[in-house]
Design a protein around this motif. Structure first.
Motif, mmCIF file in Angstrom:
data_model
loop_
_atom_site.group_PDB
_atom_site.id
_atom_site.type_symbol
_atom_site.label_atom_id
_atom_site.label_comp_id
_atom_site.label_asym_id
_atom_site.label_seq_id
_atom_site.Cartn_x
_atom_site.Cartn_y
_atom_site.Cartn_z
ATOM 1 N N GLU A 1 25.470 10.899 2.023
ATOM 2 C CA GLU A 1 25.108 12.210 1.507
ATOM 3 C C GLU A 1 23.821 12.701 2.178
ATOM 4 N N ASP A 2 23.460 13.968 1.920
ATOM 5 C CA ASP A 2 22.126 14.425 2.285
ATOM 6 C C ASP A 2 21.106 13.589 1.513
ATOM 7 N N SER A 3 20.125 13.071 2.225
ATOM 8 C CA SER A 3 19.162 12.178 1.587
ATOM 9 C C SER A 3 17.782 12.360 2.210
ATOM 10 N N VAL A 4 16.765 12.018 1.435
ATOM 11 C CA VAL A 4 15.415 11.904 1.969
ATOM 12 C C VAL A 4 14.795 10.631 1.433
ATOM 13 N N GLU A 5 13.847 10.104 2.192
ATOM 14 C CA GLU A 5 13.036 8.981 1.735
ATOM 15 C C GLU A 5 11.581 9.402 1.857
ATOM 16 N N ILE A 6 10.891 9.404 0.732
ATOM 17 C CA ILE A 6 9.526 9.906 0.655
ATOM 18 C C ILE A 6 8.559 8.732 0.640
ATOM 19 N N SER A 7 7.725 8.651 1.663
ATOM 20 C CA SER A 7 6.713 7.599 1.743
ATOM 21 C C SER A 7 5.409 8.144 1.162
ATOM 22 N N CYS A 8 4.913 7.479 0.124
ATOM 23 C CA CYS A 8 3.686 7.912 -0.542
ATOM 24 C C CYS A 8 2.794 6.699 -0.763
ATOM 25 N N HIS A 9 1.595 6.931 -1.273
ATOM 26 C CA HIS A 9 0.725 5.810 -1.601
ATOM 27 C C HIS A 9 1.285 5.058 -2.810
ATOM 28 N N ALA A 10 1.089 3.744 -2.811
ATOM 29 C CA ALA A 10 1.733 2.882 -3.812
ATOM 30 C C ALA A 10 0.953 2.848 -5.125
ATOM 31 N N SER A 11 0.595 4.002 -5.625
ATOM 32 C CA SER A 11 -0.009 4.103 -6.949
ATOM 33 C C SER A 11 1.098 4.268 -7.982
ATOM 34 N N GLY A 12 1.035 3.462 -9.035
ATOM 35 C CA GLY A 12 2.046 3.599 -10.074
ATOM 36 C C GLY A 12 2.075 4.999 -10.642
ATOM 37 N N TYR A 13 0.908 5.600 -10.777
ATOM 38 C CA TYR A 13 0.839 6.973 -11.303
ATOM 39 C C TYR A 13 1.506 7.959 -10.348
ATOM 40 N N ILE A 14 1.239 7.812 -9.035
ATOM 41 C CA ILE A 14 1.824 8.735 -8.060
ATOM 42 C C ILE A 14 3.342 8.622 -8.048
ATOM 43 N N LYS B 1 5.386 7.460 -10.348
ATOM 44 C CA LYS B 1 5.928 7.955 -11.610
ATOM 45 C C LYS B 1 5.905 9.481 -11.642
ATOM 46 N N SER B 2 4.836 10.089 -11.185
ATOM 47 C CA SER B 2 4.708 11.544 -11.223
ATOM 48 C C SER B 2 5.695 12.219 -10.274
ATOM 49 N N ILE B 3 5.889 11.641 -9.094
ATOM 50 C CA ILE B 3 6.860 12.217 -8.145
ATOM 51 C C ILE B 3 8.264 12.159 -8.719
ATOM 52 N N LEU B 4 8.615 11.024 -9.310
ATOM 53 C CA LEU B 4 9.943 10.892 -9.908
ATOM 54 C C LEU B 4 10.118 11.893 -11.055
ATOM 55 N N GLU B 5 9.098 12.044 -11.879
ATOM 56 C CA GLU B 5 9.170 13.016 -12.977
ATOM 57 C C GLU B 5 9.338 14.434 -12.439
ATOM 58 N N ALA B 6 8.665 14.735 -11.342
ATOM 59 C CA ALA B 6 8.783 16.064 -10.752
ATOM 60 C C ALA B 6 10.200 16.323 -10.250
ATOM 61 N N ALA C 1 0.810 -1.218 0.000
ATOM 62 C CA ALA C 1 0.000 0.000 0.000
ATOM 63 C C ALA C 1 0.840 1.264 0.000
ATOM 64 N N ILE C 2 2.106 1.147 0.435
ATOM 65 C CA ILE C 2 2.992 2.302 0.551
ATOM 66 C C ILE C 2 4.230 2.093 -0.318
ATOM 67 N N SER C 3 4.652 3.139 -0.995
ATOM 68 C CA SER C 3 5.908 3.126 -1.740
ATOM 69 C C SER C 3 6.868 4.130 -1.117
ATOM 70 N N VAL C 4 8.154 3.851 -1.237
ATOM 71 C CA VAL C 4 9.184 4.760 -0.739
ATOM 72 C C VAL C 4 10.078 5.160 -1.905
ATOM 73 N N ILE C 5 10.296 6.451 -2.029
ATOM 74 C CA ILE C 5 11.190 6.994 -3.061
ATOM 75 C C ILE C 5 12.412 7.579 -2.362
ATOM 76 N N ARG C 6 13.577 7.156 -2.783
ATOM 77 C CA ARG C 6 14.819 7.639 -2.167
ATOM 78 C C ARG C 6 15.441 8.700 -3.059
ATOM 79 N N VAL C 7 15.925 9.783 -2.428
ATOM 80 C CA VAL C 7 16.622 10.865 -3.129
ATOM 81 C C VAL C 7 17.925 11.118 -2.393
ATOM 82 N N SER C 8 19.016 11.264 -3.132
ATOM 83 C CA SER C 8 20.318 11.455 -2.490
ATOM 84 C C SER C 8 21.210 12.331 -3.345
ATOM 85 N N GLY C 9 21.941 13.246 -2.692
ATOM 86 C CA GLY C 9 22.857 14.111 -3.409
ATOM 87 C C GLY C 9 22.824 15.531 -2.865
ATOM 88 N N PRO C 10 23.672 16.409 -3.385
ATOM 89 C CA PRO C 10 23.827 17.762 -2.822
ATOM 90 C C PRO C 10 22.582 18.635 -2.903
#
Length: 461
Positions: A84-97, A99-104, A18-27
């Motif tokens: 590095e500086d990093s965040v992990e974004i927990s969002c709803h596990a919709s493929g559209y969501i 994909k859209s967050i990554l595109e943003a 039900a939940i997806s996590v997106i990892r972001v890392s870098g300056p």
């Protein structure tokens, strides 16, 4: 610490759930995140590490379209997985969501991470050595409790620490021998030859034990091979299906139905086993079946456990010949378990385990015998080598130290002995990823090694 100039992002979880996590890392992690997320209070740029923040994420910095409500975990360098500086974004596990967050994030200045890039950054930034990085992949792939335990031990650095201790002893002796070369005209001996031989013997013994453990490690990673062998129509395929609880192999009354090996894995008492159904052993003029029988014999010789399936309805002399043939082909290090199939219509042969592959009778007892045969094999807490790359490096290191010992015994000049010592040290360095070795060619090879290792990781790890 090496600072990467770009910021990367990727999904850190699979699509299931039900939940997806997106990892972001870098300056630019915090700057981009704060442009796309409207937090209830504050921002990531001024937050302490290990902070969890709630907000709404949008498709662009202008907040044109709200995508989801999210929880953002904040990790500040160097106290993050990548360093590095990093965040992990927990969002709803919709493929559209997702994909859209990554595109943003990509539109705002990040880029998609390559396979294994987060772990590669952790390695480059000194958060993990190369052996620990490989242990991450082993941990993700662990199919049993024992494989998981070994991967955890490697990830904690116990394996690397043992190799570094061994490497440091050899480094000390190499330095002393190098010093001798500087004072060669004064006939000064800095390296105690008896001490050197003692350390060599201890080092060789340690390396050989590690090398020998690769057979066990390989079995843990891929499954302990169990070959199911016997005459045609003895019920081998039915037994495979009964053991794994699935119609994995084709079952037929026609002799010679199984013409190739069929494999399936299952866990018994915390260990992963790889069961291999083989073609029936018999004399035949059928060329295709002959190929299958040759493959069966190959699997038999490579297996750790051999299950000899005898047909309770067959003539006793045929069963005797079949068992004798299998026993003759089984080596001393292999476990042989003889079973009599079809006990629902015929009694078990003396000295064998009676089973019925059709009804499942006796299969639990068979699993118990299989488990007991391996119980002592993996009870020790010794380090187990699971990587073919490590095994090959240890073999080469052992060969170099053998040349050192031969050189000492034959009075080989110190410069040649020291060269073999350096070669052994290079091999150990290569296992845990110390590219600051003596050899320039090693540094070139090292880049190719790391490229290969991290290319095998999944995206997001």
């Amino acid at each position: 610490m090496i600072h990467f100039e770009d910021t990367v992002c990727a999904p850190a979880t699979s699509a299931a759930g039900a939940i997806s996590v997106i990892r972001v890392s870098g300056p630019d992690t915090f700057r981009i995140t704060d442009r796309l997320v409207s937090f209830v209070s504050g921002d990531t740029a001024t937050s302490k590490g290990y902070t969890l923040k709630y907000g709404r994420i949008f498709n662009d910095p202008a907040h044109s379209e709200e995508l989801d409500e999210v929880l953002v975990s904040v990790f500040r360098a160097p106290h993050s997985y990548t360093g590095e500086d990093s965040v992990e974004i927990s969002c709803h596990a919709s493929g559209y969501i997702v994909k859209s967050i990554l595109e943003a994030f990509v539109s705002a200045g990040a880029r998609m991470a390559e396979p294994g890039e987060f772990t590669r950054r952790a390695f480059v930034n000194g958060k993990l050595d190369l052996a620990q990085a490989e242990a991450v992949a082993d941990l993700l792939a662990a199919g049993s409790r024992t494989a998981h335990r070994i991967a955890i031990n490697h990830l904690k650095g116990e394996y690397s620490d043992a190799l570094r201790s061994l490497r440091d002893k050899l480094l000390e002796l190499t330095a002393l021998m190098e010093l001798e070369l500087d004072f060669s005209e004064e006939d000064v001996e800095f390296a105690d030859r008896s001490k050197l031989r003692t350390i060599l013997d201890d080092s060789l013994g340690h390396i050989r034990r590690l090398s020998a453990s690769f057979r066990d490690g390989n079995a843990l990673r891929n499954g302990i091979p169990v070959a199911i062998v016997g005459a045609v129509n003895s019920g081998k395929s039915t037994l495979l299906n009964a053991l794994v609880g699935d119609e994995r192999a084709i079952v037929s009354d026609i002799p010679g139905t199984t013409r190739d090996t069929v494999e399936e894995t299952m866990t018994i008492d915390g260990l992963l086993y790889r069961f291999i159904d083989t073609a029936g052993l018999r004399e035949t003029d059928d060329k295709v079946e002959q190929i299958g029988i040759r493959r069966s014999l190959d699997k038999l010789s490579a297996a750790d456990i051999v299950i000899a399936v005898l047909d309770g309805c067959a003539d006793s002399s045929e069963n005797s010949r079949s068992l004798s043939d299998i026993q003759a082909r089984t080596a001393g290090h292999q476990t042989l378990i003889a079973v009599t199939n079809k006990i629902d219509i015929s009694p078990a042969i003396e000295g064998t385990l009676g089973i019925s592959a059709i009804s499942g009778a006796g299969t639990e007892e068979l699993k118990k015998l299989i488990s007991e045969s391996q119980a002592r094999r993996f009870t020790l807490e010794d380090t187990v080598v699971t990587s073919a790359r490590h095994y090959e490096a240890l073999v080469r290191a052992s060969e170099s130290l053998e040349r050192v010992r031969t050189g000492l015994d034959s009075g080989t000049p110190s410069d040649l002995v020291a060269e073999d010592l350096r070669s052994a040290i290079n091999e150990l360095n290569g296992i845990f990823g110390d590219s600051g070795s003596f050899s320039t060619s090693f540094a070139i090879d090292f880049q190719a090694i790391t490229d290969l290792i991290f290319s095998r990781f999944c995206i997001g790890k």
